[in-house]
Design a protein around this motif. Structure first.
Motif, short mmCIF file in Angstrom:
data_model
loop_
_atom_site.label_atom_id
_atom_site.label_comp_id
_atom_site.label_asym_id
_atom_site.label_seq_id
_atom_site.Cartn_x
_atom_site.Cartn_y
_atom_site.Cartn_z
N PRO A 88 -42.80 -35.43 -82.37
CA PRO A 88 -42.92 -35.37 -80.90
C PRO A 88 -43.90 -36.39 -80.31
O PRO A 88 -43.62 -36.96 -79.26
N HIS A 89 -45.02 -36.65 -80.99
CA HIS A 89 -45.98 -37.60 -80.43
C HIS A 89 -45.40 -39.01 -80.45
O HIS A 89 -45.52 -39.76 -79.48
N ALA A 92 -42.94 -39.36 -77.70
CA ALA A 92 -43.61 -39.53 -76.41
C ALA A 92 -44.08 -40.98 -76.26
O ALA A 92 -43.98 -41.57 -75.18
N MET A 93 -44.60 -41.56 -77.33
CA MET A 93 -45.05 -42.96 -77.29
C MET A 93 -43.86 -43.88 -77.01
O MET A 93 -43.95 -44.82 -76.24
N ARG A 95 -41.11 -43.18 -75.41
CA ARG A 95 -40.72 -43.03 -74.00
C ARG A 95 -41.72 -43.75 -73.10
O ARG A 95 -41.36 -44.39 -72.12
N PHE A 96 -43.01 -43.71 -73.47
CA PHE A 96 -44.05 -44.41 -72.71
C PHE A 96 -43.78 -45.91 -72.71
O PHE A 96 -43.82 -46.56 -71.66
N LYS A 104 -43.41 -52.19 -65.65
CA LYS A 104 -44.42 -53.23 -65.53
C LYS A 104 -43.97 -54.60 -66.06
O LYS A 104 -44.07 -55.61 -65.37
N PHE A 133 -50.21 -56.39 -74.33
CA PHE A 133 -50.12 -54.98 -74.73
C PHE A 133 -48.98 -54.80 -75.74
O PHE A 133 -49.11 -54.06 -76.72
N ASN B 49 -55.81 -43.76 -72.05
CA ASN B 49 -54.74 -44.44 -71.33
C ASN B 49 -55.20 -45.84 -70.94
O ASN B 49 -55.35 -46.13 -69.75
N PRO B 50 -55.44 -46.70 -71.94
CA PRO B 50 -56.01 -48.02 -71.65
C PRO B 50 -55.07 -48.91 -70.83
O PRO B 50 -55.51 -49.81 -70.13
N ILE B 51 -53.78 -48.64 -70.91
CA ILE B 51 -52.82 -49.53 -70.24
C ILE B 51 -52.74 -49.23 -68.75
O ILE B 51 -52.84 -50.13 -67.92
N ASN B 52 -52.55 -47.97 -68.38
CA ASN B 52 -52.41 -47.64 -66.96
C ASN B 52 -53.67 -47.04 -66.35
O ASN B 52 -53.84 -47.04 -65.15
N LYS B 63 -54.68 -36.70 -80.05
CA LYS B 63 -53.77 -37.82 -79.76
C LYS B 63 -53.36 -37.75 -78.29
O LYS B 63 -52.94 -36.70 -77.81
N PRO B 64 -53.47 -38.88 -77.56
CA PRO B 64 -53.14 -38.85 -76.14
C PRO B 64 -51.65 -39.07 -75.89
O PRO B 64 -51.00 -39.83 -76.60
N ILE B 65 -51.15 -38.39 -74.86
CA ILE B 65 -49.78 -38.63 -74.39
C ILE B 65 -49.88 -38.93 -72.90
O ILE B 65 -50.52 -38.17 -72.16
N CYS B 66 -49.28 -40.02 -72.47
CA CYS B 66 -49.37 -40.44 -71.06
C CYS B 66 -47.99 -40.46 -70.41
O CYS B 66 -46.98 -40.45 -71.11
N GLU B 67 -47.98 -40.55 -69.08
CA GLU B 67 -46.75 -40.51 -68.28
C GLU B 67 -46.22 -39.08 -68.20
O GLU B 67 -45.77 -38.51 -69.19
N ALA B 70 -42.91 -38.06 -69.86
CA ALA B 70 -43.02 -38.08 -71.33
C ALA B 70 -43.82 -36.85 -71.79
O ALA B 70 -43.50 -36.24 -72.82
N GLN B 73 -41.65 -33.64 -71.74
CA GLN B 73 -40.74 -33.57 -72.89
C GLN B 73 -41.52 -33.32 -74.17
O GLN B 73 -41.06 -32.60 -75.06
N TYR B 74 -42.72 -33.89 -74.27
CA TYR B 74 -43.57 -33.64 -75.43
C TYR B 74 -43.90 -32.14 -75.54
O TYR B 74 -43.80 -31.55 -76.61
N GLU B 77 -41.15 -30.22 -76.88
CA GLU B 77 -40.86 -30.47 -78.29
C GLU B 77 -41.98 -29.97 -79.20
O GLU B 77 -41.73 -29.53 -80.31
#
Lengths: 223, 237
Positions: A88-89, A92-93, A95-96, A104, A133, B49-52, B63-67, B70, B73-74, B77
Motif C-alpha cells: 500500500p505505501h 501511494a507513492m 499515485r503521488f 507539475k 525530483f 513532503n519535500p516536493i509540495n 512513512k509519509p503519504i502525501c496527496e 492517494a 486509497q492508502y 488498502e
C-alpha cells in the motif's frame, strides 16, 4: 473470451499512449478508434459527455475516461503483469508521482516550450527543479517501477518522446545527460523498450504539429 | 502505543486534511493530529513532503503519504477490513475516481476562482460556473447513489468524502457573495445528501464549524486585500 475492448484515441495524444502501452503490457486485445479532435464522433461524445476528450476505454460497453483512472481500471480488471506494486505505501507513492508528473512536470515543461527569450529562461527554473525530483526518485532503479516498467513509467512516459522533440524545436537542451544522468538513461531505456518503441507517433508529423502549436501560442501571447 | 503509529499533519481549515480525518474515522483508526502553521511549517512537514510542502500528510509506521486522494486509497488498502471507502468493483471504482478528478481539477478550481474574480461581472460568471458544475455532479449523484443516501450507497465512501470536504468552503462562498450555490431546487439530490453527510458519525465531530470557517475566511481575505492595497498605494513621501 468474449470481451469487447475499444480505445478511443488520437494519433498524437500522449495520454492515449499510456493506455496503448498498458494494454500491450497486459497482452489485451483491443480495437482502436481514431478520433479527429476537430470533428469528434457521436460515440466519443456519448462515452465521455463531461469532457468529450480522448482517451476513453470502452470495456464491454462501459466507458472509462481520464487516462490515470483508465490505467488503474486496467490494472484492476486484468490481473496479469501488474502495473502498480502490491504494498500500500508503494502504491501511494506511485499515485503521488503520477500526479506530480501531470500537475507539475507537464505544465512546467510546456511553459518552457511555449515561451521565448527571458521568459523562457525563467520558465526553465521550475522545470529543472521538477526534473531533479524525478532524477532523485530514479536512484538505484532502472525504471520508476523498479526492474520493470510500471504505473509511474507509463504516466511519465511522454517525457521519453516529447522532450527530444521539444528540444529540437526550441533549440534548447532540457534533459542534459550530465546534469540528469539517471533521467536521461531512463528516457533511453523506456523509449527503446519493444512495446513502447513500436507505438511512438510519426516523428516528422509530431515536429510539424508541435512547431505549429508553439508558433500559434507565441503569436496569441504577443497580441 | 497505537495512537502514535498514525500521525496526520493538517490544518483545521483545509478541506483536503478533512478528507483524511473522515477516512480514518470510518476505519476507526486512532491517530495523532498535528495542527500545522502554514506560515511556519514544521520540520516534520518539510521532511515528509519535500516536493509540495503541503498538508495533508499521513505518516504511518514513520512513512509519509502525501496527496489527499492517494491518502484515501492508502487508508482503504492499509486497513482493509470493513467498512470500505472505495467500491469493490473495478468499474465503480473507475467512476468514483473519474468524478474525484472532476471535482478536484475542475469544480474546486472554479470555486477558488470565485475568490480571485475581480468585479461584479467576473464574480457572477465565476459563481455561475460553480453552480453549473454542481448541476453536473447532481447528475453523477443520481447515477452513483441509485436512490440511496450517498454516492457510495448506504454509507459514506470515497466520492462522498471527496466532495463533502468542500461543503464548509461552499457555505463560505455563499455567505460572502450573498448567493445560493447548493440550491435545493436545482440540485435536490445533493442538497439532501449534504445534510446527511454532515450528520454522519465519521464527519460531524471533525468537520469545522462553518461559521468559524466563515470568520476565518473573512479574516484571510481582509488581510489579503490590505496587503494588496499597500502594494498599490502611492508612495508616502
Amino acid at each position: 473470451m468474449g470481451e469487447e475492448v475499444k480505445l478511443f484515441r488520437t494519433w498524437s495524444s500522449p495520454f492515449a499512449l499510456r493506455i496503448v502501452w498498458a494494454l500491450r503490457i497486459k497482452a489485451i486485445e483491443y480495437e482502436t478508434v481514431f478520433e479527429d479532435i476537430s470533428n469528434k464522433s457521436p460515440s466519443l461524445l456519448q462515452c465521455n459527455p463531461v469532457h468529450g476528450k480522448v482517451p476513453v476505454l470502452l470495456h464491454n460497453g462501459r466507458p472509462i475516461a481520464e487516462s490515470l483512472v483508465i490505467l488503474e481500471y486496467i490494472d484492476e480488471a486484468w490481473k496479469q503483469a501488474p502495473l502498480l506494486p502490491v504494498d500500500p505505501h508503494e502504491r501511494a507513492m506511485a499515485r503521488f508521482w503520477a500526479k506530480f508528473g501531470d500537475d507539475k512536470v507537464l505544465g512546467s515543461i510546456w511553459s518552457v516550450f511555449i515561451k521565448q527569450g527571458k521568459e523562457q529562461e525563467e520558465a526553465m527554473v521550475p522545470a529543472m527543479e521538477n526534473l531533479k525530483f524525478l532524477e532523485e526518485e530514479l536512484k538505484g532503479k532502472k525504471f520508476f517501477g523498479g526492474d520493470t516498467i510500471g504505473f509511474v513509467d507509463l504516466a511519465l512516459g511522454w517525457l521519453a518522446n516529447l522532450i527530444g522533440l521539444l528540444e529540437e524545436i526550441v533549440g534548447l537542451k532540457v534533459v542534459d545527460g550530465e546534469k540528469l544522468p539517471l533521467l536521461s538513461a531512463w528516457m533511453q531505456e523506456f523509449g527503446d523498450a519493444p512495446i513502447i518503441k513500436d507505438n511512438w507517433p510519426a516523428r516528422d508529423r509530431m515536429i510539424l504539429k508541435f512547431q505549429a502549436l508553439r508558433d500559434a501560442t507565441i503569436a496569441a501571447a504577443s497580441k | 502505543m497505537a495512537g502514535s503509529e498514525v500521525k496526520v499533519l493538517g490544518t483545521w481549515a483545509s478541506p483536503f486534511a478533512l478528507r483524511v480525518h473522515i477516512a480514518l474515522g470510518i476505519k476507526s483508526v486512532k491517530y495523532e493530529w498535528v495542527e500545522e502553521n502554514l506560515e511556519a511549517k514544521s520540520q516534520l512537514l518539510l521532511e515528509s513532503n519535500p516536493i509540495n510542502k503541503q498538508v495533508p500528510v499521513l505518516i504511518h509506521h514513520h512513512k509519509p503519504i502525501c496527496e489527499s486522494l492517494a491518502i484515501l486509497q492508502y487508508i482503504d488498502e492499509a486497513w482493509p477490513s470493513a467498512p470500505s471507502i472505495l467500491p469493490s468493483d473495478p468499474y465503480h471504482r473507475a467512476v468514483a475516481r473519474f468524478w474525484a478528478a472532476y471535482i478536484d481539477h475542475k469544480w474546486f478550481t472554479w470555486l477558488k476562482g470565485v475568490a480571485s474574480a475581480e468585479g461584479a461581472e467576473a464574480k457572477k460568471a465565476a459563481l455561475d460556473q460553480v453552480r453549473e458544475g454542481l448541476v453536473v455532479v447532481e447528475e453523477a449523484f443520481g447515477k452513483c447513489s441509485k436512490g440511496k443516501d450517498f454516492f457510495s450507497g448506504d454509507r459514506i465512501g470515497y466520492l462522498d468524502i471527496v466532495l463533502g470536504c468542500f461543503l464548509g468552503w461552499l457555505y463560505v462562498a455563499e455567505k460572502r457573495n450573498d448567493v445560493k450555490l447548493l440550491d435545493e431546487e436545482k440540485m435536490p439530490g445533493l442538497a439532501a445528501w449534504a445534510i446527511k453527510f454532515c450528520l454522519d458519525g465519521a464527519v460531524k465531530n471533525v468537520m469545522p464549524d462553518k461559521d468559524e470557517l466563515l470568520d476565518y475566511a473573512n479574516m484571510v481575505f481582509q488581510a489579503m486585500a490590505m496587503a494588496k492595497a499597500k502594494l498599490n498605494a502611492p508612495p508616502n513621501y
